[in-house]
Write a protein that holds these residues in place. Structure first.
Motif, PDB file in Angstrom:
ATOM      1  N   GLU A 150       0.827  -1.209   0.000  1.00 62.32           N
ATOM      2  CA  GLU A 150       0.000   0.000   0.000  1.00 62.32           C
ATOM      3  C   GLU A 150       0.859   1.256   0.000  1.00 62.32           C
ATOM      4  O   GLU A 150       0.523   2.258  -0.638  1.00 62.32           O
ATOM      5  N   ASP A 185       2.312   1.357  -3.725  1.00 66.02           N
ATOM      6  CA  ASP A 185       1.349   1.098  -4.806  1.00 66.02           C
ATOM      7  C   ASP A 185       1.463  -0.335  -5.335  1.00 66.02           C
ATOM      8  O   ASP A 185       0.490  -1.059  -5.392  1.00 66.02           O
ATOM      9  N   TYR A 186       2.662  -0.723  -5.758  1.00 68.20           N
ATOM     10  CA  TYR A 186       2.917  -2.101  -6.191  1.00 68.20           C
ATOM     11  C   TYR A 186       4.413  -2.286  -6.311  1.00 68.20           C
ATOM     12  O   TYR A 186       5.180  -1.322  -6.257  1.00 68.20           O
ATOM     13  N   VAL A 194      -1.624  -9.200  -6.093  1.00 67.81           N
ATOM     14  CA  VAL A 194      -1.680  -7.953  -5.325  1.00 67.81           C
ATOM     15  C   VAL A 194      -0.342  -7.233  -5.343  1.00 67.81           C
ATOM     16  O   VAL A 194      -0.281  -6.013  -5.553  1.00 67.81           O
ATOM     17  N   SER A 235      -3.548  -4.156  -6.658  1.00 66.85           N
ATOM     18  CA  SER A 235      -5.005  -4.275  -6.553  1.00 66.85           C
ATOM     19  C   SER A 235      -5.388  -5.738  -6.361  1.00 66.85           C
ATOM     20  O   SER A 235      -4.544  -6.632  -6.486  1.00 66.85           O
ATOM     21  N   ASP A 282     -12.317  -8.170  -6.057  1.00 63.90           N
ATOM     22  CA  ASP A 282     -12.466  -7.334  -4.867  1.00 63.90           C
ATOM     23  C   ASP A 282     -13.903  -6.858  -4.762  1.00 63.90           C
ATOM     24  O   ASP A 282     -14.302  -5.912  -5.426  1.00 63.90           O
TER      25      ASP A 282
END
Length: 266
Positions: free
Chosen positions: A97, A100-101, A199, A204, A208
């Protein structure tokens, strides 16, 4: 419970669950900071204590792997069970988080260690049944470690491999579990591990939705969900073979640790 008699100086709360609290502490015996998972037995049924809590205790006693959280001591009383564990700075979800990734190079480093820890568990015939980014902790040295074996199951000898208990967090849960089918817990772990990889490389969730019926609908549709075109074909292939709807066609953990994507140099 007065924990000072065990040489423990209790600090702040760093995590809370339905029936447990995790706190920072300093162990005079170990002369280091630790984390203490305090399980309140009054919030548990007798069946849960006999079946799941006793199993979690035995798994932590038996397991020893550099990517599984180390438990230094287990303290039992009539009201509580305490796990004195190595300290971690955050969980994998918080790290993703914050960034972001991950790039594939960074993701590969983390994922390879996580997969090797799960392979160790599966060789021991232990299925975790709650693999998710929040249950992968990171030490001060950025070493990922699987934790929380509260829903784990051990399949011994000639016992049937099939389970019926609904386990895990819905967004990480395999479709056969959401459908209420008897399931192979080892193949269910693979699905959850696939969600973890998705993820960390995309930032993401593949499926979800807070509505369970909607989540089931999404999972039972074509699982050729969109993947970023910036991901290598090899990484996309690994995600796809783990997030295979049919558990009989889903790869095993040994195929994952030997996958070409994990063999590529960082």
């Amino acid at each position: 419970m007065d924990l000072t008699i065990f040489g423990l100086e209790i600090g702040e709360v760093i995590g809370e669950g339905t029936y447990s609290t995790v706190r920072k502490a300093f162990s005079q015996k170990l002369q280091k900071l630790v984390a203490i998972k305090i399980i309140d037995k009054s919030k548990l049924s007798d069946n849960y204590i006999a079946k799941f809590l006793s199993r979690e205790v035995s798994i932590f006693v038996e397991c020893s792997h550099p990517n599984i959280i180390k438990v230094y001591q287990i303290i039992e009383s009539s009201e509580h069970t305490l796990f004195i564990m190595e300290e971690a700075k955050m969980d994998l979800f918080d790290l993703v988080e914050s960034q972001d990734y991950f790039s594939e190079e960074v993701a590969r480093s983390y994922f390879k260690q996580i997969a090797q820890a799960l392979e160790y568990c599966h060789i021991q015939r232990i299925a975790h049944r709650d693999i998710k980014c929040e249950n992968i902790l990171l030490t001060a040295d950025n070493i990922p470690k699987i934790t929380d074996f509260g829903l784990a199951t051990c399949i011994k000898g000639s016992e049937s491999c099939l389970c019926s208990t609904f386990c895990g967090s819905a967004a990480y849960t395999a479709p056969e579990i959401l459908n209420g089918d008897n399931y192979d817990p080892f193949k269910a772990d693979i699905w959850s591990l696939g969600v973890v990889l998705y993820v960390i490389v995309t930032g993401s969730m593949p499926f979800d939705d807070s509505d369970l019926s909607k989540l089931k609908e999404l999972q039972t549709q074509s699982l050729k969900f969109p993947l970023s075109p910036t991901l290598s074909a090899c990484c996309q292939n690994l995600i796809n073979v783990m997030l295979e709807k049919n558990p009989k066609k889903r790869v095993s953990i040994n195929h994952i640790v030997e996958h070409q994507w994990l063999e590529e140099s960082n």
